[in-house]
Scaffold this motif. Structure first.
Motif, short mmCIF file in Angstrom:
data_model
loop_
_atom_site.label_atom_id
_atom_site.label_comp_id
_atom_site.label_asym_id
_atom_site.label_seq_id
_atom_site.Cartn_x
_atom_site.Cartn_y
_atom_site.Cartn_z
N HIS A 139 0.84 -1.20 0.00
CA HIS A 139 0.00 0.00 0.00
C HIS A 139 0.88 1.25 0.00
O HIS A 139 2.01 1.21 0.49
CB HIS A 139 -0.91 -0.02 1.23
CG HIS A 139 -1.98 1.03 1.22
ND1 HIS A 139 -2.85 1.21 0.18
CD2 HIS A 139 -2.29 1.96 2.15
CE1 HIS A 139 -3.67 2.21 0.47
NE2 HIS A 139 -3.35 2.69 1.66
N THR A 140 0.31 2.35 -0.53
CA THR A 140 1.06 3.59 -0.60
C THR A 140 0.13 4.79 -0.47
O THR A 140 -1.08 4.68 -0.68
CB THR A 140 1.88 3.66 -1.92
OG1 THR A 140 2.73 4.79 -1.90
CG2 THR A 140 0.98 3.70 -3.14
N GLY A 141 0.71 5.92 -0.11
CA GLY A 141 -0.03 7.17 0.03
C GLY A 141 0.96 8.33 0.01
O GLY A 141 2.16 8.15 -0.21
N VAL A 167 -1.39 8.07 -6.15
CA VAL A 167 -0.05 8.63 -5.96
C VAL A 167 0.59 8.99 -7.29
O VAL A 167 1.13 10.09 -7.47
CB VAL A 167 0.83 7.64 -5.15
CG1 VAL A 167 2.27 8.08 -5.13
CG2 VAL A 167 0.28 7.49 -3.73
N CYS A 194 -4.73 2.94 -4.65
CA CYS A 194 -3.64 3.64 -3.97
C CYS A 194 -2.52 4.11 -4.89
O CYS A 194 -2.15 5.29 -4.88
CB CYS A 194 -3.09 2.82 -2.81
SG CYS A 194 -2.17 1.33 -3.24
N THR A 195 -1.97 3.22 -5.67
CA THR A 195 -0.85 3.60 -6.53
C THR A 195 -1.30 4.51 -7.66
O THR A 195 -0.55 5.40 -8.08
CB THR A 195 -0.16 2.34 -7.11
OG1 THR A 195 -1.17 1.49 -7.66
CG2 THR A 195 0.63 1.60 -6.05
N HIS A 226 -4.60 8.60 1.13
CA HIS A 226 -4.46 7.32 0.42
C HIS A 226 -5.83 6.78 0.03
O HIS A 226 -6.83 7.09 0.67
CB HIS A 226 -3.68 6.32 1.28
CG HIS A 226 -4.33 5.99 2.59
ND1 HIS A 226 -4.68 4.72 2.95
CD2 HIS A 226 -4.67 6.78 3.63
CE1 HIS A 226 -5.21 4.72 4.17
NE2 HIS A 226 -5.23 5.97 4.60
N THR A 247 -3.73 15.52 -3.76
CA THR A 247 -4.31 14.36 -3.08
C THR A 247 -5.34 14.82 -2.06
O THR A 247 -6.40 14.20 -1.93
CB THR A 247 -3.26 13.47 -2.39
OG1 THR A 247 -2.54 14.22 -1.43
CG2 THR A 247 -2.35 12.79 -3.36
#
Length: 175
Positions: free
Chosen positions: A35-37, A129, A125-126, A50, A101
Motif C-alpha cells: 500500500h502507498t499514500g 499517488v 492507492c498507486t 491514500h 491528493t
C-alpha cells in the motif's frame, strides 16, 4: 517517528496486515509493500492521503480516498513494516502533489475496485499517488506496470513496487 524529517509530498509505503495486503503481495512477488499514500501536513500534524479498501472510519463508510493521521496509517494493526521516501524533485512540485491528493480526498473520490488506470473518477492507492505526480510532469512508475494473472484480475496493474523502484526516490525513514 521522526516527523521533523518529513516533507509534504513524501511517499509512504506499508506492508499491510490484512487479506487485501496478502493478495497484493502475492501478485507483486518482488514487492516489499502492499500500500502507498502521500504525506500532507495540516495544522502542524502529519497525515497520509491514500485510497484504500476495507478500512471504514464508521459503520456504512465506503471505500474511498482517506485522510489518516500518520500514526494510524502505520499502526501495528495495519502495518507490519513501512517506509517514507522522498522524490528528488522540486519541493514545490511535491507540495502541489500533496495538495492535489488532499483535494481528491475532499472531493470524496471512491476507491477503484476495477483497478482501471484509464478512469480517474475512482482511484486505487498507486493510481492516486502516480496521478497527482503526473499532474506535476513526473511519472513515478516510469511507465512500469506489473502483469497479473489472478482469477478476475488479468492484465497490467500499477503496484507499489512499480513506484518504489523509481531511482529518484530516497529513503527517509523505515521500520
Amino acid at each position: 517517528m521522526p516527523v521533523n524529517l518529513f516533507r509534504e509530498g513524501d511517499i509512504v509505503f506499508r506492508k499491510g496486515t490484512g487479506l487485501t495486503s496478502q493478495v497484493v503481495l502475492s501478485a507483486d512477488k518482488e514487492g516489499a509493500y502492499s500500500h502507498t499514500g502521500i504525506l500532507k501536513q495540516l495544522d502542524g500534524k502529519w497525515y497520509v492521503v491514500h485510497a484504500v479498501p476495507d478500512e471504514p472510519d464508521y459503520e456504512g463508510d465506503v471505500d474511498r480516498v482517506k485522510l489518516d493521521p500518520i500514526e494510524r496509517f502505520f499502526s501495528s494493526n495495519r502495518a507490519s513494516s513501512g517506509a517514507v521516501m522522498r522524490l528528488d524533485t522540486d519541493p514545490e512540485k511535491a507540495c502541489h502533489a500533496a495538495q492535489r491528493t488532499f483535494d481528491l480526498y475532499r472531493a470524496h473520490i471512491l476507491f477503484d475496485h476495477e483497478y482501471d488506470l484509464n478512469d480517474t473518477t475512482k482511484m486505487y492507492c498507486t493510481e492516486l499517488v502516480n496521478h497527482v505526480y503526473l499532474k506535476e510532469g513526473i511519472d513515478l512508475s516510469e511507465s512500469r506496470l506489473t502483469y497479473i494473472n489472478f482469477p478476475g484480475f488479468t492484465g497490467d496493474y500499477l503496484m507499489p513496487n512499480d513506484i518504489s523502484l523509481n531511482k529518484k526516490l530516497h529513503l527517509i525513514y523505515i521500520f
